[in-house]
Design a protein around this motif. Sequence first.
Motif, PDB file in Angstrom:
ATOM      1  N   UNK A  37       0.741  -1.285  -0.050  1.00  0.00           N
ATOM      2  CA  UNK A  37       0.099  -0.072   0.077  1.00  0.00           C
ATOM      3  C   UNK A  37       0.792   1.269   0.029  1.00  0.00           C
ATOM      4  N   UNK A  38       2.006   1.028   0.148  1.00  0.00           N
ATOM      5  CA  UNK A  38       3.103   2.241   0.395  1.00  0.00           C
ATOM      6  C   UNK A  38       3.962   2.376  -0.858  1.00  0.00           C
ATOM      7  N   UNK A  44       8.982   2.978  -5.221  1.00  0.00           N
ATOM      8  CA  UNK A  44       9.162   1.285  -6.152  1.00  0.00           C
ATOM      9  C   UNK A  44       7.505   0.856  -6.500  1.00  0.00           C
ATOM     10  N   UNK A  45       7.377   0.809  -7.615  1.00  0.00           N
ATOM     11  CA  UNK A  45       5.951   0.394  -8.032  1.00  0.00           C
ATOM     12  C   UNK A  45       6.064  -1.151  -8.528  1.00  0.00           C
ATOM     13  N   UNK A  46       7.082  -1.769  -8.723  1.00  0.00           N
ATOM     14  CA  UNK A  46       7.172  -3.325  -9.082  1.00  0.00           C
ATOM     15  C   UNK A  46       7.898  -4.097  -8.441  1.00  0.00           C
ATOM     16  N   UNK A  47       7.936  -5.597  -8.563  1.00  0.00           N
ATOM     17  CA  UNK A  47       8.601  -6.241  -7.672  1.00  0.00           C
ATOM     18  C   UNK A  47       8.332  -7.570  -8.349  1.00  0.00           C
ATOM     19  N   UNK A  48       9.286  -8.593  -7.689  1.00  0.00           N
ATOM     20  CA  UNK A  48       9.071 -10.162  -8.236  1.00  0.00           C
ATOM     21  C   UNK A  48       8.579 -11.035  -7.034  1.00  0.00           C
ATOM     22  N   UNK A  97      10.403  -8.633   7.684  1.00  0.00           N
ATOM     23  CA  UNK A  97       8.758  -8.392   7.060  1.00  0.00           C
ATOM     24  C   UNK A  97       8.249  -8.403   8.360  1.00  0.00           C
ATOM     25  N   UNK A  98       8.304  -9.312   9.092  1.00  0.00           N
ATOM     26  CA  UNK A  98       7.477  -9.661  10.377  1.00  0.00           C
ATOM     27  C   UNK A  98       7.722  -8.608  11.429  1.00  0.00           C
ATOM     28  N   UNK A 167       9.315  -3.291   3.215  1.00  0.00           N
ATOM     29  CA  UNK A 167       9.253  -1.952   3.221  1.00  0.00           C
ATOM     30  C   UNK A 167      10.422  -1.252   3.359  1.00  0.00           C
ATOM     31  N   UNK A 168      11.290  -1.682   4.505  1.00  0.00           N
ATOM     32  CA  UNK A 168      12.390  -0.873   4.683  1.00  0.00           C
ATOM     33  C   UNK A 168      13.396  -1.118   3.612  1.00  0.00           C
ATOM     34  N   UNK A 169      13.637  -2.204   2.829  1.00  0.00           N
ATOM     35  CA  UNK A 169      14.471  -2.436   1.941  1.00  0.00           C
ATOM     36  C   UNK A 169      14.021  -1.854   0.561  1.00  0.00           C
ATOM     37  N   UNK A 170      12.634  -1.997   0.326  1.00  0.00           N
ATOM     38  CA  UNK A 170      12.028  -1.201  -0.820  1.00  0.00           C
ATOM     39  C   UNK A 170      12.106   0.269  -0.664  1.00  0.00           C
TER      40      UNK A 170
END
Length: 376
Positions: A37-38, A44-48, A97-98, A167-170
Amino acid sequence: MTAVITGSEIRTCFGDSAATFAALAEGRCGVGVLRSELRERLGVTSGYHAEDEADRRVLRASGWLTECVRAAVAQSGVDPARRRVAVVVGTGLRELHAVELMDDQPVRTADLHFDRAVRRAVPEATQVITVCNACSASGHALAIACDLLELDEADAVVAAGCDAMTDSMLAMIGRVAEEPTDRVRPFDADRMGVLLGEGAAAVVVERGDRPRAGSGAVLATVLGVGLSCDAFHETAPDPDGIVRAVRDAHRRAGIEPDQVDLVVAHGTGTALNDPVEATALGRVFGHRQDGPLVTGIKGATGHTSGAAALTSLAVAVHALAEQTVPAVTGLREPIAEAAGLRVVTGRATSAAVEVAQVNSFGFGGVNAVCIVGRSA
């Protein structure tokens, strides 16, 4: 000592090993809309992504790790109840992530490492070691696995790696990109930067110079793993450090550069990594008129962080077995530094591959290079 690989499994945005190898052979790209949602705020709008949105778990990396370790051990035929089986897990982010979700979904501190995840697959494991070595972490896990075998600390060792998007790494990736990257384009002149992938990988290694611990077939031989830690810069790679790791791997493997048929490159699609890696490869192999084929998988799978090294290793092992090398997905116009390299573009190619080199480089100059040979 010779180490042999007798079990292997990976999870990527395409699915398991078979699905991933098929996608690479067809040149498919696994990128999609970033499920956060962020994303607009992150830049960053894309990912695998490695799973469907409806199937998302809190301990996502742990889930993939359990699946891969279980499958790799089963393929190896090693019985952990009767043999000493150790596990070394490489990761860049652990279960960050957790941690980001802890306000809403509390997580036990013990679950931020991977002992519980591993023991769901191998309850009898003699030890579970977590190595947090950035993007080369699972390459270092393989080096430790080989050391444990040589020191007779185990009959078989599972080397593994895993990471999930955070989200931190993104946010860090979004900060260094002038505009959102649409896909990873390794070694491409118009590359825009890296995007995260996610997943896990696991291989089982046993000693090849004594009676085997398991009943599985030998998939490949680990000839040597070379390491370097140059501490050149927080993020920028150093060609001297990369060359040192490559030459260390060749020395440990007892080979000369002329014997390498394939390089599975780190190839992140970033402004700094690709020219530096290409330059380093030119320094090692540039004397050859017919150098090794060069490929890389991050254009298809994204950068899988701690799982990246062993995911590339699994692709190298598959290339050794099938004598087919996948092309670099997303590569249209190679950078000038790669002009002297035999980069595989367009489509997969058939080739005689007996020895393969797998590159993995991490922040801070933490590098790991593995040399694998085709099974007899």
